[in-house]
Each structure stands twice: as structure tokens, then as C-alpha cells.
Design an enzyme around this catalytic site. Sequence first.
Site, short mmCIF file in Angstrom:
data_model
loop_
_atom_site.label_atom_id
_atom_site.label_comp_id
_atom_site.label_asym_id
_atom_site.label_seq_id
_atom_site.Cartn_x
_atom_site.Cartn_y
_atom_site.Cartn_z
N GLY A 239 54.86 33.82 52.70
CA GLY A 239 55.38 32.67 53.42
C GLY A 239 54.39 31.86 54.21
N PRO A 274 51.41 37.56 49.57
CA PRO A 274 51.00 36.16 49.60
C PRO A 274 51.03 35.54 48.20
CG PRO A 274 49.08 37.58 49.66
CD PRO A 274 50.29 38.49 49.74
N GLY A 275 51.36 34.29 48.14
CA GLY A 275 51.34 33.56 46.87
C GLY A 275 50.71 32.20 47.08
N ARG A 276 51.48 31.28 47.68
CA ARG A 276 50.99 29.93 47.96
C ARG A 276 49.68 29.98 48.76
NH1 ARG A 276 54.43 25.29 49.32
NH2 ARG A 276 56.12 26.81 49.42
N ARG A 313 57.71 19.53 43.01
CA ARG A 313 57.92 19.60 44.45
C ARG A 313 58.22 18.25 45.11
NH1 ARG A 313 54.48 20.88 47.78
NH2 ARG A 313 55.77 22.11 49.21
N TYR A 317 61.69 18.50 47.18
CA TYR A 317 61.59 18.59 48.63
C TYR A 317 61.06 17.33 49.29
CZ TYR A 317 61.12 23.46 46.96
OH TYR A 317 61.27 24.65 46.30
N CYS A 343 62.78 9.40 32.20
CA CYS A 343 63.85 8.41 32.42
C CYS A 343 64.71 8.80 33.62
CB CYS A 343 64.70 8.28 31.15
SG CYS A 343 63.79 7.64 29.74
N GLU A 344 64.07 9.04 34.75
CA GLU A 344 64.76 9.35 36.00
C GLU A 344 64.00 8.70 37.13
OE1 GLU A 344 66.27 13.09 36.94
OE2 GLU A 344 66.63 13.74 34.88
#
Length: 604
Positions: A239, A274-276, A313, A317, A343-344
Site C-alpha cells: 500500500g 509491496p507492489g506499486r 488508471r 480514478y 470509441c469512448e
Amino acid sequence: MIGFFRQGQTLVCDGVPLADLADAHGTPLYVYSAATIVSRYRAIDEAFAAYPHTIHYALKANSTLAIARLLRSLGSGADANSGGEIDVALRAGFIPPQIVFTGVGKTAAELAPAIELGVRTINAESAGELERIDALARERQTRARIAVRVNPDIDAKSHPHISTGLKTNKFGIPIDQVRELCARARRSEGLEIAGLHSHVGSQITDLAPLARAAAALVQLARELREDGTRIEHLDLGGGLGVSYNGSPVPDASAYAEAVLPVVRASGLSLILEPGRQIIAPAGVLLTRVVDVKEQSADKRFVVMDAGMTELIRPMLYDAYHRIEPVVQSSAPAVACDVVGPLCETSDTLGRGWRIRLRDGLELQSPAPAGGGARRGRPRRRHSPPPDDRRTAGARRLTPPMTDDGCRMTGLLIAFEGLDQSGKQTQAEILTAVLQERGRVCHLLSFPDYETAIGQEIHRGLHGGRDYDAAVMQLLYIANRYEKRPRIEQWLRDGAVIICDRYAASSVAYGEAQGLDPAWLEDAQRFLPKAHLTILLDISPETAAGRKAAGRDRYERDLVLLSRVRQSYRRQAQAAGWLQLNGDRDKHAVAADILTAFDSRLAPR
């Protein structure tokens, strides 16, 4: 310098120009800095060095095999969030005791293999999941190691979409229910409680919630100990956030300073996930401008060949990612909305950027894009996925094993060393891991006492025959030639043959008894050669101590074993074998063997 920086006007990664990578591999393209990954992993490991801990890299951050293998080579374990990620971990070379299994919706089809494999822990999310794990473990007549995921009702003060520690979030067991559930689990035949787990959110930049969560686990562990529940470790999850816009964020040292004073009194070891924190600053997404459209008199749409299918992301977010030109320009800056090709309307990488647009089309680099970009990629338009490249200095690296089903030539791996050095154990571990990766493996042990020659060897070892050294070694060699046709066929079929002892053992034991090593090598010249030989080195005293009774004529002679060890070491140095200390923990030895397998045996 390491990572991403400019050489003149050009953005580079570990010294490799990003424009060259884009030209060589096309766009969209993910590029990762191996040196940055190593540096950030070691920063965490060193920050917690004064306290017993294990790092389990969170594969959900980025499960690219080359990255997972790099982290395993540094000593990391794996945090898997699904059965698919367990498969990735195994293919990357992690062994089951190096894997923790996390996730809210673990199915029976995912839990059963995890139990059978014997992963380090399953982080249980609910009372119902505990019941399912218990039932599955009892069906298999085993006990599953679990850690109870605790929801401490703590606000991580991050984005609400990635907050996981409040009672209104779907994650974990409310902290006031854990003692009762653990009391029930203690009475379960299929469960072994090993730890407590908490993960209160992602992209956390305020250390107070992390310290409070650690304190809640420590207090709960005390209460459980009073209840009679034995806890081995506290899993603090991950985190810790990173900076996307240049603002200051806590580093690994600050994190350790915040939580170690809280957990030290517990005496329990730590697991960190840990990752991010490791991967996000180590990656960028390279994307090329395909069109520039006028939005108004003073604003443009810049249409890229990447969008939310490659970096979701910003859409999920409203997350900020820096957007930089790969090659800087002196053209006037223009207000732009940087958008993708889908197409968004939500397919937007950034709004209101001021970008210096050169004549023609150019490359842009949203960064950091290492964490979550590849994992969170939905597939649209049947477009091919972006390529991944990891750099190390000026050399571009690709995963050492193919994963596309291409046929590979067979391999022969030989384990050598004194008896009781762990050859059989390590051969079995390597076999199991390679089978999990989808390789066909055959495990052989020499001598093979089931053949006629093998039975004669057994008589010679245990007093039934009085053969001299030369005859005994010729019997050993003949025993291997008995298997030669089968070994050669397996190699032609592309299988991996793993041998507990092979040709080098005759050289070692024969040389120790005064025979000419060149003669022994020549006698075996028609046997298939080993692609990798691994020497598990222990002293004769250690070997004798591990087997106090039932030793054969060689195992009883410590002077002879000293000469055998010398011969093995000589051969290892001359031929470039992998030489490992067999006194170490078997899991650490296994991890080194897997690293050597991946690094030395490229796709064949």
C-alpha cells in the site's frame, strides 16, 4: 544514473534511448528499468534489515514473467491474488513455500491446488472461506496454513476506489470477530493458523494509517496468544504510495521507522507485500501520436495509439500520469487533451496538458506507468497487446523461457555431491516446479538398483562382492549406459531429465581412489552430456552426521569422502558448474537453483 532520465534532448532508460526501443519493437510499448526495480526492492529490504522479515512482491502490480523472475533472483517471495497469479509465480520459478495467496473471491478451483501445493499461507478473507479451506484440506488429509485477513476499520486516506481497510469495504474479517473465528479454526482438523494479515489500501502517502494497522495486529496477536492461538507472523500487506506528480511521499525508510517500533515488542516476524512501491517508478508506456485535431482556436486533441486499453488508471480514478515527449522540442507549447483511439469519450490519458508539438508525428511517454498498467488492461478492438521490454544497461532482455507453447529441445540437469547433501530433495523440488511450468520432466537416480547391474553394485557396496575401485566404477558407468537409449529419446522429445548423480560422480569417487580421471571421463564419452551440473557442497562430517546408521563402504570412510569432495570441487571449477552450499536452508538452495536454470538455460 539509473532509470529514466534525459541524455541531451532524448529520454533514455538505463542508458537505452526510448526512441530506439520504439523503433525496434513498435508502439504501444511498456519499458521497465531493471536497475530501478533492483534499487527499490533493496531499499525496502535494507530498511527492515534490523528485524526478521520476508518480502513477497505483489504480482497484481505487474506480473510480467521477466520482472517476477528478476525479483525472485533478489530473494523476494510472491504475493498471488488469484490462481492465475499462482501459476505465474510457479512459472517464474517461485516454489510454493515462497508464495502467499491473497484475494477476496478465491474459488474452490483455486484453493484446492494452493492447498495441494503447500503455499506458505492462504490469507483467509471470511468465515465462509475458512470453512471452505478446512473442508478442502480435510478431503486431502492435510492441514492448510492460513493467515486471517483482518479488517481493522482504518481509513487509509487514499482514493476511495482503492481503500480496503474500512468496515464498509469488502475486504477481510471485522477485527471484533477474529478471536471467535480463530477459536473455531483451532478446533478444525484442516486448518493451521500461521499469521494475521492486513492491507488497508493502496497509494497510501500518510504513514499514520499503516502504523495504526500494525498496532491493531500486534494487540490482536496478544489477545489470541492469551486464547491459546499460536501466531508466527504479521503480514502488513502493501500500500505504500509513490509520487506521480513530483510531490514528496514517504520512502521505505520512513515506513520502517513508523511500523517497526510498533511491531518489535510482539517478537513476530513480518511479511511485507509491496507492489506499486517497487514497480511503478520503474516503468513507462511508450505511445505514438497518430493524429492532431483542432478542438478550438487554442486547443488540440492529440490522438495516441495507446489509451485506456494500455493505461486504465486515468479513466478509473481520474489518475494523474506525467506525459512527456521522448525527444524534446523547441516548438511553442499548445494546450492539448491527450486521448486514446477507442470509441469512448472516457478514453483519455490527460486533459489540459501543454505540449510542444513538432511537425509530424512523435512519441509520448506517460509515466510512471509500471504498476497496474499492464495488469489493468482491458482488451478492445481485437488489437494486439503492447510488448514488454526490460532493460539492463544497454542490453535489452526478454524472459529466459518461452511462454507461447513453442517446442524446446530437451535438457539434462545433474545434481552431484556427497550423500546426504540434499541432491534428491533438490532434484524433486526442481522437477515439481518445472512440471508446474508445463515441462515434461523425468527424474532419475543413479545407481539404479532395479537393474541387473544395479543389483551387482548394491552387492559391492554392502559386502556381497569384493570388487576393486576400477570394477565398481565400471559398474556405475555401465548402469548409466543402461539408461542411455531412454535418456536420448526423452531429449529428442523435448523433456527435462533431472538426475540425482550422473557421470561426474564416477570421476569424483574414482579419482579419490587413485583412478585416472581422464580414463573415467573417456569411458563415459558416449553418454549424453549434462546441460547444467549442480554441486551441493557439504563436508564429510556433515554427511556422516546426517546419516548415523546404515552407511555403505564409501559413506563410512571420511578420508575417502574428503578426496571425493576435492575432486568434485576441481571439476566444478574447471567446467563452470553451479556450486552451492548444501548446509543452507533447502528453500534458499532451491531458489538459487531455479535462478541458475532460468539464467543459464535460455530457450532451446
